[in-house]
Scaffold this active site. Sequence first.
Site, PDB file in Angstrom:
ATOM      1  N   GLU A   1      10.702  -3.662  12.826  1.00 16.57           N
ATOM      2  CA  GLU A   1      11.163  -3.470  11.453  1.00 16.57           C
ATOM      3  C   GLU A   1      11.986  -2.193  11.304  1.00 16.57           C
ATOM      4  O   GLU A   1      11.716  -1.196  11.968  1.00 16.57           O
ATOM      5  CB  GLU A   1       9.962  -3.363  10.507  1.00 16.57           C
ATOM      6  CG  GLU A   1       9.090  -4.593  10.494  1.00 16.57           C
ATOM      7  CD  GLU A   1       7.867  -4.418   9.605  1.00 16.57           C
ATOM      8  OE1 GLU A   1       7.351  -5.433   9.125  1.00 16.57           O
ATOM      9  OE2 GLU A   1       7.444  -3.262   9.402  1.00 16.57           O
TER      10      GLU A   1
ATOM     11  N   THR B   1      -8.459  -2.797  10.495  1.00 11.72           N
ATOM     12  CA  THR B   1      -8.525  -3.621  11.704  1.00 11.72           C
ATOM     13  C   THR B   1      -7.111  -4.090  12.040  1.00 11.72           C
ATOM     14  O   THR B   1      -6.197  -3.958  11.223  1.00 11.72           O
ATOM     15  CB  THR B   1      -9.447  -4.828  11.485  1.00 11.72           C
ATOM     16  OG1 THR B   1      -8.893  -5.660  10.468  1.00 11.72           O
ATOM     17  CG2 THR B   1     -10.832  -4.366  11.048  1.00 11.72           C
TER      18      THR B   1
ATOM     19  N   ASP C   1      -1.335  -5.914   6.420  1.00  9.40           N
ATOM     20  CA  ASP C   1      -0.032  -5.308   6.125  1.00  9.40           C
ATOM     21  C   ASP C   1       1.140  -6.153   6.588  1.00  9.40           C
ATOM     22  O   ASP C   1       2.238  -5.649   6.776  1.00  9.40           O
ATOM     23  CB  ASP C   1       0.062  -3.910   6.723  1.00  9.40           C
ATOM     24  CG  ASP C   1      -0.045  -3.949   8.246  1.00  9.40           C
ATOM     25  OD1 ASP C   1      -0.252  -5.047   8.794  1.00  9.40           O
ATOM     26  OD2 ASP C   1       0.074  -2.889   8.862  1.00  9.40           O
TER      27      ASP C   1
END
Lengths: 351, 351
Positions: free
Chosen positions: B67, B212, B238
Amino acid sequence: MKTDLTPSHLAFVPFVSVHNMMRLVNTMGAEGFITELAAYIEEDFKRWPEFDKTPRVASHSHEGVIELMPTADAELYGFKYVNGHPKNMKEGFQTVTAFGVLSSVSNGYPVLLTEMTILTALRTAATSALVGRYLAPEGSKVMAMIGNGAQCEFQALAFRALCGINTLRLYDIDPAATAKAKRNLEGQGFDITTCTSGQEAVEGAQIVTTCTADKQYATILSDNMIGRGQHINAIGGDCPGKTELHKDILLRSDIFVEYPEQTRIEGEIQQLADDHPVTELWKVMRGEAQGRRDAAQITLFDSVGFAIEDFSALRFVRDKVDGTDFAEPLDMLADPDDPRDLFGMVQRAKG
Amino acid sequence: MKTDLTPSHLAFVPFVSVHNMMRLVNTMGAEGFITELAAYIEEDFKRWPEFDKTPRVASHSHEGVIELMPTADAELYGFKYVNGHPKNMKEGFQTVTAFGVLSSVSNGYPVLLTEMTILTALRTAATSALVGRYLAPEGSKVMAMIGNGAQCEFQALAFRALCGINTLRLYDIDPAATAKAKRNLEGQGFDITTCTSGQEAVEGAQIVTTCTADKQYATILSDNMIGRGQHINAIGGDCPGKTELHKDILLRSDIFVEYPEQTRIEGEIQQLADDHPVTELWKVMRGEAQGRRDAAQITLFDSVGFAIEDFSALRFVRDKVDGTDFAEPLDMLADPDDPRDLFGMVQRAKG
């Protein structure tokens, strides 16, 4: 657990500085560099559908633009950072500076960081001349160059290396730019005529290259200046609101583009209807579309520069510098022995 | 004309290596670093409307994602490159690595290149704890931490520095991760209980942090585990397709987010309707929206990480390293004496 404080080799990204890029260009010779680079670009154009194509991500301000240009195939991801600030030159800065990164798609780790100001000039020239091989009239020897700025000499060398151009007709609104280009290119063995107008420059030229830098609508080429059979290599119109050619020339030309979605926004064809026919160059290179049809046709490469060309350039440079001292290792990636123990790595660095 | 071959100072970009980032963190102390960084983040949240906000540009593959996260204000432009490859850990690579660049909007020249793997861990922790100051119950002392990977220790230190947490209840599906976190954090003076389940970890905790790393829908927290008054700091969910909380918890919570347009795609709330009410944190920090309302309320920070936090981190690091030896000059920008004479600069480098 290892507690060796020496970073692992994974932590280092090969970096090509400006100094080393210049060494590489001078070691290969600019024409040799461009010729090999053009082969990488052609290879990537021929596998165009394999690429993940994203429009560039531009951040505009009053003074200029900063862009990120990413693309990827199944193995490699590349992006270029590039700015465009027309007012920079007056303040002693480059209008365009750039750097780029190539990464492994499979683990996301960068495998190359390189300067791309020089590399972009070389890839732009390599792309122009590669396209010239498909579109310029056979036996072209004379090129007009309108706009004698930073891109000029690279274009000249590329067109000699790939298309056989040996005679240049130079014109720039600023005679100092023309004098600079003449000085540099005479040393390269070109036959050079400096001209006092664009009109004069295009006389007898089979190829007309425009690469001016104003960020505005301009008419560098008016309709009467272009005659039958010429190939136009239009480099300078490369962002919204910036064009170089009179619309009437576009209507008489067969227009070839890199990526229509981007060129319709940024190129000369922003002056035309959204459905005006254009030919994609990757199809020409794959033999799926026609390039130059006959000696009377006016062809136009409406160049804006696409991310895949930068990807080719990054791939080329990585192959060239791999295992050489043209790249220096840069300590850019944290790579703890235990990937979950980033904090422990920081702690142990206290020594 | 100058023909000095020494690159001008404009050619150099200050570079902060991993080594120097660790030195800076250790010189300031991690908690000191986080505290100062949180102040920069808070300052930028409070001027949120001033930023040019672009969703991140993601390139997805089977194995992960790469990204680019750009943002800008009127003076500075920043972007972060970050990858996320959950399978990396098994192969001895970091799941997430990152670097970033800060540039001048007015001329487009980079003013900082820095490692951001460590810096991202610090900014994520600083943001969590900063948000905790607005949302956690008053007098919080105990935090449950589910997921004891690379982010765990940074979160613990941030919550001590900013919110007064001194007791940690650790749980990870892999006991080796918990043992690693315990070892690192005991050295930092925390009171630590290691737990054999998430259920056990949340007992008596005022704050519950989940971080996690699985790239899938998971239920790290089920509905019965969360009671009145708790603050949930959900870090791990996320990206699209990755969540940590059971939907029923979301329906009982007041949900706070960084940037709704991004969080609805990437965060826990991808499980909810597109119009489910959420509160933007910048409004809370400006006093334009309420944070924690009462002691019984369940609050949830659905953290995904936004470009402005990276911008704050870049700005902070630049201010810290400016004029120090934490930054080394990197020869990354071609800067010819005459900006139009890029070719001449390359030629003269032949020496």
